[in-house]
Design an enzyme around this catalytic site. Structure first.
Site, PDB file in Angstrom:
ATOM      1  N   GLU A 134       1.183   3.795   1.980  1.00 15.58           N
ATOM      2  CA  GLU A 134       1.859   4.130   3.223  1.00 15.58           C
ATOM      3  C   GLU A 134       3.094   3.263   3.437  1.00 15.58           C
ATOM      4  O   GLU A 134       4.153   3.756   3.863  1.00 15.58           O
ATOM      5  CB  GLU A 134       0.897   3.956   4.412  1.00 15.58           C
ATOM      6  CG  GLU A 134      -0.322   4.853   4.360  1.00 15.58           C
ATOM      7  CD  GLU A 134      -1.518   4.196   3.702  1.00 15.58           C
ATOM      8  OE1 GLU A 134      -2.639   4.414   4.182  1.00 15.58           O
ATOM      9  OE2 GLU A 134      -1.334   3.454   2.702  1.00 15.58           O
ATOM     10  N   THR A 141     -22.508  -1.613 -32.987  1.00 15.78           N
ATOM     11  CA  THR A 141     -21.113  -1.271 -33.277  1.00 15.78           C
ATOM     12  C   THR A 141     -20.333  -2.499 -33.698  1.00 15.78           C
ATOM     13  O   THR A 141     -19.521  -2.455 -34.629  1.00 15.78           O
ATOM     14  CB  THR A 141     -20.473  -0.620 -32.041  1.00 15.78           C
ATOM     15  OG1 THR A 141     -21.120   0.616 -31.770  1.00 15.78           O
ATOM     16  CG2 THR A 141     -18.991  -0.377 -32.259  1.00 15.78           C
ATOM     17  N   GLY A 166     -21.139   3.224 -29.686  1.00 12.93           N
ATOM     18  CA  GLY A 166     -22.218   3.705 -30.509  1.00 12.93           C
ATOM     19  C   GLY A 166     -23.217   4.615 -29.824  1.00 12.93           C
ATOM     20  O   GLY A 166     -23.336   4.645 -28.599  1.00 12.93           O
ATOM     21  N   LEU A 207     -26.228   2.942 -27.520  1.00  8.07           N
ATOM     22  CA  LEU A 207     -25.786   2.522 -26.191  1.00  8.07           C
ATOM     23  C   LEU A 207     -25.530   3.732 -25.297  1.00  8.07           C
ATOM     24  O   LEU A 207     -25.944   3.757 -24.135  1.00  8.07           O
ATOM     25  CB  LEU A 207     -24.517   1.678 -26.315  1.00  8.07           C
ATOM     26  CG  LEU A 207     -23.974   1.070 -25.017  1.00  8.07           C
ATOM     27  CD1 LEU A 207     -24.931   0.013 -24.484  1.00  8.07           C
ATOM     28  CD2 LEU A 207     -22.594   0.461 -25.248  1.00  8.07           C
ATOM     29  N   ARG A 248      -4.017  -1.027 -27.069  1.00  8.39           N
ATOM     30  CA  ARG A 248      -2.805  -1.139 -27.882  1.00  8.39           C
ATOM     31  C   ARG A 248      -2.010   0.145 -27.756  1.00  8.39           C
ATOM     32  O   ARG A 248      -2.561   1.240 -27.934  1.00  8.39           O
ATOM     33  CB  ARG A 248      -3.174  -1.383 -29.363  1.00  8.39           C
ATOM     34  CG  ARG A 248      -3.972  -2.673 -29.553  1.00  8.39           C
ATOM     35  CD  ARG A 248      -4.188  -2.975 -31.039  1.00  8.39           C
ATOM     36  NE  ARG A 248      -4.876  -1.900 -31.727  1.00  8.39           N
ATOM     37  CZ  ARG A 248      -6.202  -1.729 -31.730  1.00  8.39           C
ATOM     38  NH1 ARG A 248      -6.968  -2.548 -31.024  1.00  8.39           N
ATOM     39  NH2 ARG A 248      -6.765  -0.753 -32.401  1.00  8.39           N
ATOM     40  N   ARG A 298      -8.691   3.515 -22.194  1.00 11.76           N
ATOM     41  CA  ARG A 298      -9.079   2.104 -22.053  1.00 11.76           C
ATOM     42  C   ARG A 298      -8.239   1.412 -20.991  1.00 11.76           C
ATOM     43  O   ARG A 298      -8.749   0.623 -20.193  1.00 11.76           O
ATOM     44  CB  ARG A 298      -8.908   1.375 -23.378  1.00 11.76           C
ATOM     45  CG  ARG A 298      -9.952   1.665 -24.429  1.00 11.76           C
ATOM     46  CD  ARG A 298      -9.679   0.857 -25.681  1.00 11.76           C
ATOM     47  NE  ARG A 298     -10.607   1.187 -26.768  1.00 11.76           N
ATOM     48  CZ  ARG A 298     -10.509   0.695 -27.984  1.00 11.76           C
ATOM     49  NH1 ARG A 298      -9.533  -0.145 -28.296  1.00 11.76           N
ATOM     50  NH2 ARG A 298     -11.380   1.039 -28.915  1.00 11.76           N
ATOM     51  N   HIS A 332       0.836  -1.188   0.000  1.00  8.56           N
ATOM     52  CA  HIS A 332       0.000   0.000   0.000  1.00  8.56           C
ATOM     53  C   HIS A 332       0.874   1.242   0.000  1.00  8.56           C
ATOM     54  O   HIS A 332       2.081   1.181   0.262  1.00  8.56           O
ATOM     55  CB  HIS A 332      -0.931  -0.012   1.200  1.00  8.56           C
ATOM     56  CG  HIS A 332      -2.054  -1.007   1.070  1.00  8.56           C
ATOM     57  ND1 HIS A 332      -3.135  -1.035   1.922  1.00  8.56           N
ATOM     58  CD2 HIS A 332      -2.264  -2.008   0.172  1.00  8.56           C
ATOM     59  CE1 HIS A 332      -3.958  -2.008   1.570  1.00  8.56           C
ATOM     60  NE2 HIS A 332      -3.444  -2.612   0.519  1.00  8.56           N
ATOM     61  N   ALA A 344     -19.650   9.941 -37.986  1.00  9.18           N
ATOM     62  CA  ALA A 344     -19.403   9.268 -39.254  1.00  9.18           C
ATOM     63  C   ALA A 344     -20.065  10.078 -40.360  1.00  9.18           C
ATOM     64  O   ALA A 344     -21.000  10.851 -40.107  1.00  9.18           O
ATOM     65  CB  ALA A 344     -19.968   7.840 -39.237  1.00  9.18           C
ATOM     66  N   CYS A 376      -2.436  -0.657   7.327  1.00  4.64           N
ATOM     67  CA  CYS A 376      -1.541   0.494   7.177  1.00  4.64           C
ATOM     68  C   CYS A 376      -1.485   1.317   8.455  1.00  4.64           C
ATOM     69  O   CYS A 376      -0.463   1.964   8.743  1.00  4.64           O
ATOM     70  CB  CYS A 376      -1.996   1.361   6.009  1.00  4.64           C
ATOM     71  SG  CYS A 376      -1.788   0.558   4.414  1.00  4.64           S
TER      72      CYS A 376
END
Length: 403
Positions: free
Chosen positions: A55, A198, A307, A310, A209, A186, A53, A164, A87
């Site tokens: 601390e 989608t 999309g 959603l 990536r 992500r 942790h 789009a 801790c």
């Protein structure tokens, strides 16, 4: 609260951010330890679940200089033994004389460290930069307090809100720099959620990536190099009421784990083995039930990418905690909108947001917003759904190909 307290707590908050994406289902925590003269003796942050942790890491760096000193911690030191020891006990054994806490621990299993310290004569001051520390730990705090994952809706669009062109093409509206930043976003999430529209239209991978540990904020340039990779890969989730995900879809490529959320009465084909059944509501699936399922799987944070339909469903149900938009300096004038129907039929039902930040990313802008007030809840009964759109409607199924 002194200017010194603010200075060191702000540093502890910056340190905590280095753990984003690596600590789930634990919080991100940062710690700064001063020696008795007020000089920084040690710094640390919680880098990964099961690891030291914040601390403990800071006390190790401080060594004997911690005795009689002060510790600044973004979250109340824990008072229980899990994969690591308490801790609060570590701070007592190090001889720290004062502990400054930004946020009390809302988890009843771990809370109580402040009281333990006080009982043993340690001065504990709470409430220093609470709002800033809560902002940095918003995902975990939502996970504990609301008992659901923290939800971020991400979109990429032109300045007139198009994701789009009229023919469905969208590669690429935003710049390589913006797309790289999406992968950082992500990597800081536990799950990425897309709708079946989608998946059928764009066949995205929904992976991170390159597969590296996420960096902290730009203000903390050393963040990316610290700590091990995240403990688990980002989970890909497809909201697919009718179980229509094709066998050859890239979300089933095995590159990362995938969960297909289907309606409880859907006929599931043999090639869909990673399935969870969610109650069907008005032709879709119940988003509250979906988030409850993910909460039970220890998913702390969710990135909704898939999309306009959603996104509109999550907004309609008041389930969006943060909006991250990547805006390109470009105009289309027609084509798919970034957001679908969101439960707004008149201006009084508008979803009001407030800016958290506006940052240049290459030639684009990254805009971060949060709901100004609880999102409007639709008056229609049982409206918590992800619709199952027809593939033939490009305004429904097309979305940015940020795959």
């Amino acid at each position: 609260m002194t200017s010194r307290d603010i200075l060191h707590m702000r540093r502890a908050i910056a340190l905590a951010a280095r753990g984003l994406g690596g600590t789930s289902p634990n919080p991100v925590v940062g710690c700064v330890v001063l020696d008795p003269s007020g000089e920084v003796a040690g710094e640390g942050f919680h880098a990964y679940a099961g690891g030291p942790h914040a601390e403990v890491a800071a006390l190790r760096e401080a060594g004997g200089r911690a005795r009689g000193g002060t510790a600044y911690v973004t979250l109340e030191p824990c008072a229980h033994t899990g994969r690591t020891g308490p801790c609060a006990t570590a701070l007592l054994e190090a001889g720290v004389a004062r502990v400054v806490v930004a946020v009390p621990d809302p988890n009843p299993v771990a809370a109580g460290g402040a009281e333990v310290l006080r009982r043993h004569g340690v001065r504990v001051d709470e409430g220093v930069l609470t709002a800033e520390a809560e902002e940095g730990n918003a995902a975990w705090l939502t996970f504990v307090r609301a008992r659901r994952p923290y939800v971020t809706w991400k979109f990429a669009a032109t300045m007139d809100g198009r994701s789009a062109a009229s023919d469905g093409t969208s590669q690429w509206i935003t710049s390589p720099e913006a797309r790289a930043d999406v992968h950082r976003l992500r990597a800081e999430s536990d799950a990425v959620v897309a709708g079946i529209g989608t998946v059928l239209a764009d066949d995205p991978r929904l992976t991170v990536r390159p597969p590296v540990r996420p960096a902290g904020p730009a203000a903390d340039p050393g963040a990316a190099a610290d700590g091990p990779p995240r403990a688990a890969p980002v989970l890909r989730v497809v909201a697919d009421p009718g179980a229509r995900t094709p066998a050859g879809a890239r979300v089933l490529d095995g590159e990362a784990p995938t969960l297909i959320a289907v309606a409880e009465d859907a006929a599931v084909p043999a090639h869909l083995s990673q399935v969870v059944r969610i109650p069907r509501v008005q032709g879709g699936i119940d988003l509250h039930a979906l988030l409850a399922e993910l909460h039970g799987r220890q998913i702390v944070s969710v990135l909704v990418e898939g999309g306009p339909t959603l996104a509109g469903a999550f907004l309609r149900e008041g389930l969006v905690d943060r909006v991250v938009g990547y805006l390109a300096p470009a105009l289309l004038g027609a084509g798919a909108a970034a957001l679908g129907p969101a439960g707004v039929s008149t201006i009084t039902e508008i979803h009001r947001l407030e800016f958290a930040s506006v940052t240049p990313v290459g030639p684009d802008l990254r805009v971060v917003l949060r709901p100004k007030a609880p999102a409007h809840q639709s008056s229609l009964p049982a409206s918590s759904l992800v619709t199952d759109p027809l593939v033939t409607d490009p305004q429904v199924v097309q979305s940015p190909k940020e795959s």
